[in-house]
Design an enzyme around this catalytic site. Sequence first.
Site, PDB file in Angstrom:
ATOM      1  NE  ARG A 185      64.317 150.446 -43.111  1.00  0.00           N
ATOM      2  CZ  ARG A 185      64.341 151.464 -43.963  1.00  0.00           C
ATOM      3  NH1 ARG A 185      65.473 152.107 -44.212  1.00  0.00           N
ATOM      4  NH2 ARG A 185      63.220 151.860 -44.555  1.00  0.00           N
ATOM      5  CB  SER A 238      59.412 147.561 -45.164  1.00  0.00           C
ATOM      6  OG  SER A 238      59.231 148.742 -45.877  1.00  0.00           O
ATOM      7  CD  GLU A 244      62.630 147.031 -41.540  1.00  0.00           C
ATOM      8  OE1 GLU A 244      63.201 147.894 -40.896  1.00  0.00           O
ATOM      9  OE2 GLU A 244      61.392 146.904 -41.548  1.00  0.00           O
TER      10      GLU A 244
HETATM   11  N1  EPU Z   1      57.143 148.607 -56.016  1.00  0.00           N
HETATM   12  C1  EPU Z   1      56.366 147.756 -56.755  1.00  0.00           C
HETATM   13  N2  EPU Z   1      55.312 147.140 -56.141  1.00  0.00           N
HETATM   14  C2  EPU Z   1      55.021 147.360 -54.835  1.00  0.00           C
HETATM   15  C3  EPU Z   1      55.825 148.221 -54.066  1.00  0.00           C
HETATM   16  C4  EPU Z   1      56.904 148.841 -54.689  1.00  0.00           C
HETATM   17  O1  EPU Z   1      56.598 147.529 -57.936  1.00  0.00           O
HETATM   18  O2  EPU Z   1      54.047 146.775 -54.360  1.00  0.00           O
HETATM   19  C5  EPU Z   1      58.254 149.323 -56.685  1.00  0.00           C
HETATM   20  C6  EPU Z   1      57.930 150.810 -56.819  1.00  0.00           C
HETATM   21  O3  EPU Z   1      57.212 151.095 -57.971  1.00  0.00           O
HETATM   22  C7  EPU Z   1      59.291 151.441 -56.842  1.00  0.00           C
HETATM   23  C8  EPU Z   1      60.116 150.512 -55.977  1.00  0.00           C
HETATM   24  O4  EPU Z   1      59.416 149.283 -55.886  1.00  0.00           O
HETATM   25  O5  EPU Z   1      59.823 151.443 -58.132  1.00  0.00           O
HETATM   26  C9  EPU Z   1      60.386 151.073 -54.588  1.00  0.00           C
HETATM   27  O6  EPU Z   1      59.163 151.334 -53.923  1.00  0.00           O
HETATM   28  P1  EPU Z   1      59.041 152.488 -52.817  1.00  0.00           P
HETATM   29  O7  EPU Z   1      59.614 153.755 -53.316  1.00  0.00           O
HETATM   30  O8  EPU Z   1      57.646 152.492 -52.309  1.00  0.00           O
HETATM   31  O9  EPU Z   1      60.033 152.061 -51.669  1.00  0.00           O
HETATM   32  P2  EPU Z   1      60.469 150.623 -51.068  1.00  0.00           P
HETATM   33  O10 EPU Z   1      61.846 150.331 -51.524  1.00  0.00           O
HETATM   34  O11 EPU Z   1      59.424 149.617 -51.347  1.00  0.00           O
HETATM   35  C10 EPU Z   1      61.591 151.664 -48.968  1.00  0.00           C
HETATM   36  C11 EPU Z   1      61.578 151.480 -47.488  1.00  0.00           C
HETATM   37  C12 EPU Z   1      60.351 152.129 -46.868  1.00  0.00           C
HETATM   38  C13 EPU Z   1      60.363 153.613 -47.232  1.00  0.00           C
HETATM   39  C14 EPU Z   1      60.358 153.746 -48.755  1.00  0.00           C
HETATM   40  C15 EPU Z   1      60.456 155.177 -49.241  1.00  0.00           C
HETATM   41  C16 EPU Z   1      62.752 149.387 -47.037  1.00  0.00           C
HETATM   42  C17 EPU Z   1      62.626 147.971 -46.609  1.00  0.00           C
HETATM   43  N3  EPU Z   1      61.594 150.056 -47.156  1.00  0.00           N
HETATM   44  O12 EPU Z   1      60.486 150.955 -49.508  1.00  0.00           O
HETATM   45  O13 EPU Z   1      60.458 152.019 -45.465  1.00  0.00           O
HETATM   46  O14 EPU Z   1      59.235 154.285 -46.698  1.00  0.00           O
HETATM   47  O15 EPU Z   1      61.537 153.053 -49.282  1.00  0.00           O
HETATM   48  O16 EPU Z   1      61.737 155.661 -49.057  1.00  0.00           O
HETATM   49  O17 EPU Z   1      63.855 149.863 -47.266  1.00  0.00           O
HETATM   50  C18 EPU Z   1      59.879 150.677 -43.580  1.00  0.00           C
HETATM   51  O18 EPU Z   1      61.078 150.465 -43.436  1.00  0.00           O
HETATM   52  O19 EPU Z   1      59.028 150.188 -42.795  1.00  0.00           O
HETATM   53  C19 EPU Z   1      59.425 151.477 -44.705  1.00  0.00           C
HETATM   54  C20 EPU Z   1      58.140 151.653 -44.980  1.00  0.00           C
END
Ligand code: EPU
Length: 331
Positions: free
Chosen positions: A152, A220, A316
């Site tokens: 990012r 995010s 972010e």
């Molecule tokens: N999780 C929770 N609670 C929540 C949200 C997530 O426990 O409320 C857990 C999920 O169960 C999972 C883990 O956290 O085990 C990761 O969640 P997720 O796969 O939804 O991805 P993320 O790490 O929360 C990142 C990116 C997103 C991108 C997703 C999918 C960042 C800051 N965010 O989110 O990007 O869509 O992966 O690849 O790296 C963005 O940058 O605006 C964005 C939406």
Amino acid sequence: MFDLSPYNTFGLKVKSKDGLIVNDVADLRRVHSENIIVLGQGSDVLFTDDFDGTVLINNIKSLNIDFVDGKYIVKVGGGVNFDQLIVSLIEKRIFGLENLSYIPGTVGASPVQNIGAYGIEIGDYIKEVTAYDLQRHIIQTFSKEECEFGYRTSYFKTHKSRRLFITSVTFELSSEFKPKLVYQGLKDENFVNAQELRDKVVELRRTKLPDPRLVGNAGSFFKNPIVSKEFAEKLKKEYETLPVYPYDENNCKLPAGYLIEHAGCKGITHGNVGTWEHQALVIVNRGNAKPHEVVALAKYIIAEVYRKFGVNLEPEVRTYGRTGEVSWDTL
Ligand code: EPU
């Protein structure tokens, strides 16, 4: 005064002193203001106040496709909508970006924070980025290495003093569909074509993330924090369900969404703002939100996560105030 409401997906009612829709490089030669912000669709920004300068809206819509040494070289104007680009690439049987489907924003914004989702990052597909230097009035091309892509982040995000307007991004893409399925929710799928993969990614995003056309948000709000392996192991002993992702030799990445949820901040509402019920990492405008309410909620979340886990979350989104980009610590 220039209304910024349509140019920030948070939907905050903010204004700037001036605004200019930039359709081509010739428009940039006429810009001599000192205080400038460049925006695409404003899908990764938070305005904490009205802006006392000129906002340039990237609306450069060019598209140029070459086929060289078995690869597609696709040069795209910075103002092209990123998701519409993916739709038209799939139609033309040009592959690689499907996992990034449905991300709001423009092509010009995509390298700035090295957008990533579902196992891929845009930097891996970029050959070069062309930018107009608004101070020196010259065009500069950055190779992939010069873009300094990281999680990012990129040169364009870290070199804040340089006023650069990304005029085009050149991607190196494939004529064969070779899906990247490392993300947990895609691993066990069998996609016969790129459209199927795109449809699945769109479905995933629709279930987890609010549509900014309906609910104001900037995706995010925080980055997933990078912590040392030892610290991650210590936390994992205490919180067995905590997912821990490898980052580099010494560090791991933790999902901020998990930390926020387990700090009791998922789906909460403070005044006109809150966190999304299906993804705690997203701060949402529940209607008529004021900039200071977003800042206050983000600070509350940072404090709660620190209190529970001893982990410091960093925003972010890029934050802009009256005089330009502001560092979060000064708010
Ligand atoms: N999780 C929770 N609670 C929540 C949200 C997530 O426990 O409320 C857990 C999920 O169960 C999972 C883990 O956290 O085990 C990761 O969640 P997720 O796969 O939804 O991805 P993320 O790490 O929360 C990142 C990116 C997103 C991108 C997703 C999918 C960042 C800051 N965010 O989110 O990007 O869509 O992966 O690849 O790296 C963005 O940058 O605006 C964005 C939406």
